[in-house]
Design a protein around this motif. Structure first.
Motif, PDB file in Angstrom:
ATOM      1  N   ASN A   1     -12.797   2.219   8.566  1.00 41.97           N
ATOM      2  CA  ASN A   1     -11.911   1.144   8.087  1.00 41.97           C
ATOM      3  C   ASN A   1     -11.203   1.515   6.785  1.00 41.97           C
ATOM      4  O   ASN A   1     -10.526   0.699   6.192  1.00 41.97           O
ATOM      5  N   GLN A   2     -11.362   2.778   6.345  1.00 46.20           N
ATOM      6  CA  GLN A   2     -10.722   3.246   5.113  1.00 46.20           C
ATOM      7  C   GLN A   2      -9.328   3.802   5.398  1.00 46.20           C
ATOM      8  O   GLN A   2      -9.187   4.674   6.265  1.00 46.20           O
ATOM      9  N   SER A   3      -8.339   3.325   4.685  1.00 43.45           N
ATOM     10  CA  SER A   3      -6.993   3.890   4.783  1.00 43.45           C
ATOM     11  C   SER A   3      -6.954   5.150   3.930  1.00 43.45           C
ATOM     12  O   SER A   3      -7.149   5.095   2.716  1.00 43.45           O
ATOM     13  N   ILE A   4      -6.699   6.295   4.580  1.00 44.35           N
ATOM     14  CA  ILE A   4      -6.767   7.608   3.933  1.00 44.35           C
ATOM     15  C   ILE A   4      -5.387   8.085   3.490  1.00 44.35           C
ATOM     16  O   ILE A   4      -5.239   8.789   2.503  1.00 44.35           O
ATOM     17  N   GLY A   5      -4.356   7.721   4.263  1.00 49.36           N
ATOM     18  CA  GLY A   5      -3.009   8.179   3.943  1.00 49.36           C
ATOM     19  C   GLY A   5      -1.994   7.667   4.942  1.00 49.36           C
ATOM     20  O   GLY A   5      -2.289   6.793   5.763  1.00 49.36           O
ATOM     21  N   VAL A   6      -0.821   8.253   4.870  1.00 51.94           N
ATOM     22  CA  VAL A   6       0.297   7.817   5.710  1.00 51.94           C
ATOM     23  C   VAL A   6       1.001   9.036   6.287  1.00 51.94           C
ATOM     24  O   VAL A   6       1.072  10.090   5.652  1.00 51.94           O
TER      25      VAL A   6
ATOM     26  N   LEU B   1       0.837  -1.200   0.000  1.00 55.56           N
ATOM     27  CA  LEU B   1       0.000   0.000   0.000  1.00 55.56           C
ATOM     28  C   LEU B   1       0.872   1.251   0.000  1.00 55.56           C
ATOM     29  O   LEU B   1       0.654   2.170  -0.801  1.00 55.56           O
ATOM     30  N   LEU B   2       1.868   1.283   0.870  1.00 52.52           N
ATOM     31  CA  LEU B   2       2.744   2.452   0.936  1.00 52.52           C
ATOM     32  C   LEU B   2       3.582   2.600  -0.328  1.00 52.52           C
ATOM     33  O   LEU B   2       3.854   3.719  -0.759  1.00 52.52           O
ATOM     34  N   PHE B   3       3.957   1.481  -0.937  1.00 57.93           N
ATOM     35  CA  PHE B   3       4.674   1.534  -2.212  1.00 57.93           C
ATOM     36  C   PHE B   3       3.804   2.184  -3.286  1.00 57.93           C
ATOM     37  O   PHE B   3       4.264   3.067  -4.019  1.00 57.93           O
ATOM     38  N   ASP B   4       2.545   1.761  -3.368  1.00 53.94           N
ATOM     39  CA  ASP B   4       1.630   2.350  -4.354  1.00 53.94           C
ATOM     40  C   ASP B   4       1.450   3.844  -4.103  1.00 53.94           C
ATOM     41  O   ASP B   4       1.487   4.640  -5.044  1.00 53.94           O
ATOM     42  N   TRP B   5       1.232   4.232  -2.860  1.00 51.27           N
ATOM     43  CA  TRP B   5       1.070   5.655  -2.528  1.00 51.27           C
ATOM     44  C   TRP B   5       2.329   6.444  -2.878  1.00 51.27           C
ATOM     45  O   TRP B   5       2.250   7.531  -3.420  1.00 51.27           O
ATOM     46  N   ALA B   6       3.490   5.899  -2.536  1.00 53.93           N
ATOM     47  CA  ALA B   6       4.756   6.614  -2.753  1.00 53.93           C
ATOM     48  C   ALA B   6       5.056   6.801  -4.243  1.00 53.93           C
ATOM     49  O   ALA B   6       5.710   7.774  -4.625  1.00 53.93           O
ATOM     50  N   ASN B   7       4.600   5.882  -5.074  1.00 52.44           N
ATOM     51  CA  ASN B   7       4.889   5.954  -6.506  1.00 52.44           C
ATOM     52  C   ASN B   7       3.808   6.676  -7.301  1.00 52.44           C
ATOM     53  O   ASN B   7       3.922   6.795  -8.523  1.00 52.44           O
ATOM     54  N   GLU B   8       2.772   7.151  -6.640  1.00 50.55           N
ATOM     55  CA  GLU B   8       1.724   7.897  -7.336  1.00 50.55           C
ATOM     56  C   GLU B   8       2.355   9.144  -7.954  1.00 50.55           C
ATOM     57  O   GLU B   8       3.237   9.766  -7.372  1.00 50.55           O
TER      58      GLU B   8
ATOM     59  N   ASN C   1       6.526  13.780   7.503  1.00 46.82           N
ATOM     60  CA  ASN C   1       6.217  13.546   6.095  1.00 46.82           C
ATOM     61  C   ASN C   1       4.831  12.911   6.045  1.00 46.82           C
ATOM     62  O   ASN C   1       4.528  12.053   6.878  1.00 46.82           O
ATOM     63  N   TYR C   2       4.027  13.319   5.091  1.00 47.38           N
ATOM     64  CA  TYR C   2       2.706  12.723   4.986  1.00 47.38           C
ATOM     65  C   TYR C   2       2.277  12.659   3.532  1.00 47.38           C
ATOM     66  O   TYR C   2       2.801  13.373   2.675  1.00 47.38           O
TER      67      TYR C   2
END
Length: 156
Positions: free
Chosen positions: A63-68, A16-23, A82-83
């Protein structure tokens, strides 16, 4: 009503974090904008999870992941913040909510954010969350608290 919770990241969150980071826009707004290779991300992520100087939280609304949010220890009194907000939830004020949430949860620390000068969404989020803005040559720095700087002056 938005009720955000912080959940410590686990090894299972790596993809999940990989997908977010590569957006695309995340890469554009990062200081290193090159695409991330999965093997490098995995190694970095596992190292960060084990580090006593790093905290990584998945921000959830129900239960929704919104961000990091990632916090890195700079010294005993300050943390670098960092967010990132999932693309599906952008432009809904979540960046500001993340930053306020961190100020509330880490009120004993000074939170420092570094933002590229053309990243208007993050600049607005930090400003709306009440962080103090300092213009640096290569970026804009935001602080959750006023940082006192002492100058040595010699009386002649």
């Amino acid at each position: 009503m938005t009720h955000l919770t912080l959940v410590k990241a686990r090894k299972e969150d790596c993809n999940l974090l990989f997908d977010w980071a590569n957006e695309e826009s995340v890469r554009e707004n990062s200081f290193d904008s090159s695409k991330i290779i999965y093997e490098d991300h995995y190694e970095w992520f596992i190292k960060k999870l084990k580090s006593p100087d790093t905290l990584i939280y998945i921000v959830k609304n129900g239960n929704q992941s919104i961000g990091v949010i990632r916090l890195e220890k700079r010294d005993n009194d300050s943390l670098l913040i960092n967010y990132s907000v999932d693309v599906k939830y952008r432009r809904q004020g979540y960046g500001t909510k993340f930053l306020i949430l961190m100020k509330e949860n880490f009120s004993n620390k000074t939170l420092i954010g570094k933002v590229k000068k053309n990243n208007m969404s993050s600049i607005r989020a930090f400003e709306k969350a009440g962080y103090i803005k300092t213009d640096k040559p290569a970026y804009i720095e935001f602080s959750s608290k006023k940082v006192l700087r002492w100058r040595n002056e010699v009386n002649r």
